[in-house]
Every structure is written in structure tokens, then in C-alpha cells.
Design a protein around this motif. Structure first.
Motif, PDB file in Angstrom:
ATOM      1  N   VAL A 185       0.833  -1.202   0.000  1.00  0.00           N
ATOM      2  CA  VAL A 185       0.000   0.000   0.000  1.00  0.00           C
ATOM      3  C   VAL A 185       0.870   1.254   0.000  1.00  0.00           C
ATOM      4  N   GLN A 188       2.258   1.777  -3.413  1.00  0.00           N
ATOM      5  CA  GLN A 188       1.196   2.234  -4.308  1.00  0.00           C
ATOM      6  C   GLN A 188       0.980   3.736  -4.133  1.00  0.00           C
ATOM      7  N   ARG A 189       0.988   4.183  -2.888  1.00  0.00           N
ATOM      8  CA  ARG A 189       0.743   5.619  -2.644  1.00  0.00           C
ATOM      9  C   ARG A 189       1.930   6.453  -3.097  1.00  0.00           C
ATOM     10  N   ARG A 192       1.633   6.884  -6.770  1.00  0.00           N
ATOM     11  CA  ARG A 192       0.638   7.890  -7.172  1.00  0.00           C
ATOM     12  C   ARG A 192       1.160   9.300  -6.957  1.00  0.00           C
TER      13      ARG A 192
END
Lengths: 614, 83
Positions: A185, A188-189, A192
Motif C-alpha cells: 500500500v 502504491q501511494r 501515485r
């Protein structure tokens, strides 16, 4: 070749990785398998900017190092240096889609964190511009800490810059870290955030993929367009293949003729003419149809339509416990179950995949057509049933439909018995529509033709020679025919006892034995069984037709058709099933259940037709 | 003011922000795949199209990517639609 430095191409599915690989290597690619798994290893050679040659290998697309399919496992193991039969790459070429940075950067960050020298190809930069995206390449390089090259794979943009960057990367220190264990996670952040920072401008253009989807996925128009595409595809498979098939047939009979004149009559000549040339020729004749079907499948895949078709079909397939994922392998199986079964690798759920493999042989493959054609031609009158629909065509359509319905019922039963499991959902990336690129289509067709011909040259050659021997030995004594005295003839007599109740005679039993290698062999075996010695093919077909009319009842002919809808008479399918399921258990099961279905279907057809007074 | 609904109830062509995903309601494989396809709390999603039967599956834009998922899975995703 193995002494050269190794560059591995990695990236998400749909990043344009293979197009980039094709652009870098051209047609000189080697396709092999990784040992122990059925994942393809595609490699080629590339000369770098400083003249050094490197070996470049195209790894399967992956979403993350947390692998969830055999393909993704190979990608993970290669970049970690754990893949059997592959050395740790000296550098990685990491392909990311410029229009989908926030998603592709996640895998990119995982890869870069491994510490191998890496070059990023920021691919499809032209599509990003079309979408109104402006990307700050320098900022991206700073954030990622590796060189970033803008590329447009389909237009050869960025080749020289990639060769330059790889020259610099190879020889750089490999600082391997454990890698791949980071918090998913968090990565993933971070991805982004980097994507947002590197995207300078985002014009609010309406993307034409969205507009096209409004039509293609329309609840009413969508299925109509889908049906039209399928219709054109199957029409083309039969219409376009006639000329090339005739050429191949002429070549085979010319080769047979040459062998007959060049060699003295005897066992060796018979082996070459009746065994090798006839057997391999009977299979190679399907090459045009298979290539035409693959042309359509490659087009549908490279344009992005295939996923839309899977989307439209998902709900129907869900009713029998499958999903849209199974659609693509099953569609390929209409050409040939072998590539269809190989295409099931994209299905993650093991039971779902197993079910798809087991029902794939029920899709009417092109090898059944010669059998259907000869029987329909002999027994079904060529008259119209009205509305311009011919009875013969209707029967053929019915045979296709029976196979499809049989497959759906089989899937339903399998999914609620031996392949029971949770209903895996349907989760699939729907890529952008793209213009197909000639180079990628031609390369794909070329590789499939090679695979098919290699198989025709090995498995099919060997099995036809074995069957030729069974049909030719022992030599007949006086007063015996060659067939009756042969091993195959004796086997047929035993088989006939089992086959008699479903309306099959001695000649059919005999023809079924060589047809085990490939279904279409049944036609030539029947011709042999009725001792037709006719060099001219049209006459041979005509005389086989009249022989069949004279010797078979209509119920027998219909039972024979029903048999071939289900019977798994194809060694290649059995072999590929064994390879894909790692053992004899599932191919054994497939043979048993399909033969049982074939027997029941043929028997039911025979007795129903008999009672109906046909 | 914003309205919280489940993704399967969100009208087509209305962008919304993911507020919560019931990850535990999915199998580990499904959860991993959805994450791989870009689903996460905080991303923008938009239902674009539905399948021909029962408008299932759904074509959903997640970030910059379009993804097909079934309604059954969309039920596990809560979104905030700004009116």
C-alpha cells in the motif's frame, strides 16, 4: 549467445512491452520454454550504442513482484536471479505506459528498489500527448533515480536513446537488495504521488477510447457488433482458406508423386508416401485456417477488442461457473484446442483454469471439418429449408452448437463436482484501443506457424508412422486383405464389439484407430478401409461418398457425426493438456469423460434415428 | 455535501472517491488483484458501462485505467459522490 550480457524487458501487462521488444530485436527472435514451466522465453539480440552485443529477453507482463500466476512467477524469479535456466540480468529495461503512470510506477518502484541497473522506457508518449498529458521527464528521472527515455514503440521512437542508456547501465554495479517485500500500500501511494508530481498538465480531453466503448459496450449495440465480428471471422476462416489449402494439397501430392517415381515399390516407399507425406500433409493442410483464425485473434487482441468481448460474455459464462476470462481460450479453440489450452494460462484461479482446459476440446476445431464435410455431403440432401438456408449448412451449424452447449453443460457439472470452488470474479484491465501494428501481427503469425509446423514435424510425424505400421503389418497371407491381417485390423475387430451397439461397423472402428492421432485422419482411413485406389482427389471423394451411401445407414452416419462432436481424438490436445496440468491425471480424465460423452451421444443419436424410421 | 454509496449503486458517469473497501470480504487473491488494478482508498472511480445482462459486469475507471469488475465485488467498495 549466453556469453553476452543479458537485458530483461519488464513491465505491466498492456505497457507495450512486446511491441518495444519486437522493435528492438526485429524478426530474429528465439522462442523457447523455461524449464519445468510452460512459460515462453522470447529472446533476441541487440547491438548497443557502443557496438557491444547483448541478449535481450522479453519477460511476461506483471502487475507486481507479488506473483499470482505462473507467468508472473517467472518474471519475479528472473529479476531476483532465482529462475532456473536463466542468469541474473545485467540490466533491466523497464517499460511503463505514459498514460497510466500512477499504476505502472508501482511495479516500476518495486523493480528499481531491487538495485539492478535499470533504464525506464516511458512508452506510448504520443498517446499521452493525445490524452492531453504532459509529463516532466526530468522530474520523473529525479524521483526514480534511473534514466527515463521517451519511446513510441510502434514508431521506433527512442531506439537510439535506449541503446545509449543501456550501454551505460551494463557494467554498472548490481546492488541487490532483498526487495519485493516492501509494504504494498505504501509503494502504491508513493507511485501515485510521483505520478502526480511528474504530470505537469492534464487537459480535459475526452478520450476516444471512452467514446468507442460507449458504442462497443452498449447493452444492445455491443452484442450485435460482437456477433457480426464473430460471423465475419468464421466466414473468413472458411472462405479465405480455400485457395491456400488447394495449393498445399497440390504440393503434398506432387511430393508423393515424386517419391513414387523416384523410389522402387516397397515398404520404404510406402512408409514415406502413405505414412509420412500423407499423415503430415493431412495436418499441414489446416495451416491456412489456423493462421486466418489467429490473424483475427491477434487483431482483436492488439486493438483491445478482445477484453471487450470477454466483458460482454462474462455474464453468460458466469451462469456455468466460468467468467469472461475463459472466453479468449475458448475462442482460440475453434481453430485448434492446443493454442486454446495454452491461452488458459492467463486464468488465475486453478479450478477455473482446469475447467476451461477440460471443455476446450468441445469447441469445434478445424480438424473436425473434413470429417463433417464428407459425411454431410454424403447423407444430408443439399436442399433448402426456406429463407435461403441450406439443410447441409444447418446441420453443420447444429454440430457447432451441440459442441458449445455440451461444453457449457460440462462446465456446469465440472464446476459443481470435481472443480468446485468459489466463483472467482471477473477482474480485468480494459486497455486503450490501439491501431494494430503490422510488424507485431506478422511476427505473431510467423511464430504460431513455426510452432504448428514443428509439432506437425514431430508428434504428428511419429504418430502417423506408428499408425502406418499398425495398418501395414503383419503382411497379409494369401486370401487375406492387408487390412484384415494388420494389427490395426485385429484391433478394429475387438473395438467393433464395443461399437456395434451404437451403430458403428468394422470399417468405422478401423478408421477410429488412426484418427486417434488427429480427427481428420478418419477420412483418409475410411477411404483406405473401403480400398479406394484413386489418384484423382475429386474422383476419390466422389467414390468415397458413393461407398458410404451404399454401406452406411442414415442413423449410422448421424451417430458418426455425433461421435466426432465429443470424441477427444487428438494426440496433440492430450499432450498439451498433460504439459499444462503437469501430469497424466487430467488428460486421463479428459479422455475418459469425452469418450463417454461421445459414446452416449452417438448411441442416443443412432437409436433415436432408428426408432424415428430414418 | 457528499453522499456515501456503494460502487454498484453509483450512477454511470458520476466520478466519486473511494472511502472504504471491505478487503476482508474478498479472498486474498481478489484483494491482491484489485490492488494491482489500482484500487485503494482515496482514488477516484467512475462507473462507465454495464454488461448487456443485468448491467453486470461493470466497466469502472480507477484512476487513469478502466477495469472490468463484477457487481458482487463493486458492493464491497464504498464511495463518496460529490453532488
Amino acid at each position: 549467445m549466453s556469453s553476452y550480457p543479458l537485458v530483461a524487458v519488464v513491465g505491466n501487462p498492456n505497457a507495450g512491452k512486446s511491441a518495444l521488444f519486437n522493435m528492438l530485436t526485429g524478426a530474429r527472435q528465439k522462442v523457447a520454454n523455461y524449464p519445468g514451466v510452460t512459460v515462453e522465453r522470447k529472446s533476441g539480440r541487440l547491438s548497443l550504442a557502443d557496438g557491444r552485443p547483448v541478449e535481450i529477453v522479453d519477460l511476461p507482463g506483471a502487475y507486481s513482484l507479488d506473483a499470482s500466476s505462473p507467468d508472473e512467477e517467472v518474471t519475479r524469479d528472473v529479476v531476483l536471479g532465482k529462475q532456473q535456466g536463466e542468469r541474473l540480468p545485467d540490466a533491466l529495461l523497464l517499460v511503463v505506459d505514459a498514460t497510466n503512470l500512477d499504476n505502472h510506477l508501482r511495479f516500476a518502484l518495486q523493480i528499481i528498489d531491487l538495485g539492478l541497473p535499470t533504464v525506464v522506457a516511458l512508452n506510448m508518449i504520443d498517446l499521452a500527448a493525445r490524452d492531453g498529458l504532459t509529463i516532466d521527464v526530468a522530474a520523473l528521472e529525479r524521483e526514480l533515480g534511473v534514466p527515463v527515455i521517451e519511446t513510441v514503440a510502434v514508431r521506433r521512437r527512442g531506439v537510439d536513446a535506449i541503446k545509449e542508456a543501456l550501454s551505460g547501465a551494463i557494467g554498472a554495479a548490481r546492488r541487490m537488495r532483498s526487495g519485493g517485500e516492501g509494504d504494498f500500500v505504501a509503494i502504491q501511494r508513493r507511485a501515485r504521488a510521483i505520478a502526480a508530481a511528474a504530470t505537469v498538465a492534464e487537459a480535459p480531453t475526452r478520450r476516444w477510447t471512452g467514446r468507442l466503448d460507449t458504442i462497443v459496450l452498449h447493452p444492445l449495440l455491443g452484442p450485435i457488433i460482437f456477433a457480426a465480428i464473430m460471423f465475419v471471422m468464421f466466414q473468413a476462416v472458411f472462405a479465405w482458406s480455400q485457395a491456400p489449402v488447394a495449393i498445399i494439397e497440390d504440393l503434398v501430392s506432387a511430393a508423393q508423386g515424386a517419391a513414387v517415381t523416384a523410389m522402387p515399390d516397397g515398404v520404404i516407399r510406402s512408409l514415406i508416401v502413405d505414412g509420412a507425406l500423407a499423415g503430415v500433409g493431412a495436418v499441414v493442410v489446416f495451416l491456412p485456417q489456423i493462421l486466418i483464425l489467429f490473424f483475427f485473434i491477434l487483431m482483436l487482441e492488439s486493438t483491445g477488442y478482445m477484453v471487450r468481448a470477454a466483458f460482454l460474455m462474462d455474464r453468460l459464462m458466469a451462469r456455468v461457473g466460468l467468467s469472461g476470462h475463459a472466453f479468449i481460450p475458448l475462442l482460440s479453440s475453434f481453430a485448434c484446442a492446443v493454442p486454446g489450452i495454452m491461452a488458459t494460462r492467463t486464468i488465475e484461479d486453478p479450478k477455473h483454469r482446469l475447467t476451461t482446459i477440460l471443455i476446450a476440446p468441445l469447441m469445434t476445431c478445424s480438424a473436425r471439418l473434413p470429417v463433417y464435410a464428407i459425411i454431410i455431403g454424403a447423407f444430408i440432401p443439399a436442399r433448402s429449408v426456406g429463407y435461403g438456408i441450406g439443410l447441409q449448412g444447418l446441420v453443420l451449424f447444429g454440430l457447432y452448437l451441440t459442441g458449445i452447449v455440451g461444453a457449457l453443460v460440462a462446465a456446469l457439472v465440472l464446476r459443481s463436482t470435481i472443480a468446485r470452488g468459489t466463483h472467482q470474479g471477473f477482474m480485468l484491465e480494459m486497455p486503450k484501443y490501439q491501431m494494430p501494428h503490422l510488424r507485431d501481427i506478422v511476427l505473431g503469425l510467423w511464430q504460431r506457424a513455426l510452432i504448428f509446423l514443428r509439432r506437425a514435424g514431430t508428434i504428428i510425424l511419429v504418430s502417423t508412422i506408428v499408425l502406418w505400421a499398425l495398418l501395414s503389418f503383419p503382411q497379409p497371407k494369401a486370401g487375406e486383405t492387408a487390412l484384415d491381417s494388420s494389427i490395426a485390423g485385429r484391433l478394429a475387430s475387438g473395438l467393433e464389439v464395443v461399437m456395434r451397439p451404437i451403430g458403428f461397423n468394422h470399417e468405422i472402428s478401423l478408421a477410429l484407430i488412426p484418427a486417434m492421432a488427429a480427427r481428420e485422419v478418419a477420412v483418409s482411413a475410411l477411404a483406405t478401409a473401403y480400398s479406394i485406389q484413386e489418384d484423382d482427389e475429386v474422383k476419390a471423394d466422389q467414390s468415397l461418398t458413393s461407398q458410404l451411401r451404399g454401406r452406411w445407414s442414415l442413423p449410422t452416419a448421424l451417430a458418426f457425426l455425433a461421435w466426432f462432436v465429443f470424441a477427444p481424438q487428438c494426440l496433440s490436445t492430450v499432450a498439451v493438456t498433460r504439459r499444462e496440468t503437469n501430469g497424466w491425471r487430467w488428460p486421463g480424465f479428459m479422455l475418459a469423460y469425452l469418450f463417454a460423452l461421445a459414446y452416449i451421444a452417438a448411441g442416443a443419436t443412432f437409436w433415436l434415428a432408428t426408432f424415428a424410421g430414418l | 455535501m457528499s453522499v456515501t454509496v456503494r460502487l454498484d449503486q453509483l450512477p454511470f458517469r458520476v466520478p466519486a472517491r473511494v472511502t472504504a473497501v471491505e478487503w476482508h470480504a474478498l479472498t486474498p487473491a481478489e484483494a491482491r488483484r484489485l490492488r494491482n488494478l489500482g484500487l485503494d482508498e482515496g482514488v477516484t472511480v467512475e462507473a462507465l458501462h454495464g454488461g448487456p445482462i443485468g448491467r453486470d459486469p461493470l466497466a469502472v475507471r480507477i484512476g487513469r485505467m478502466t477495469v472490468a469488475i463484477r457487481r458482487a465485488h463493486a458492493e464491497t467498495i464504498s464511495v463518496d459522490a460529490a453532488p
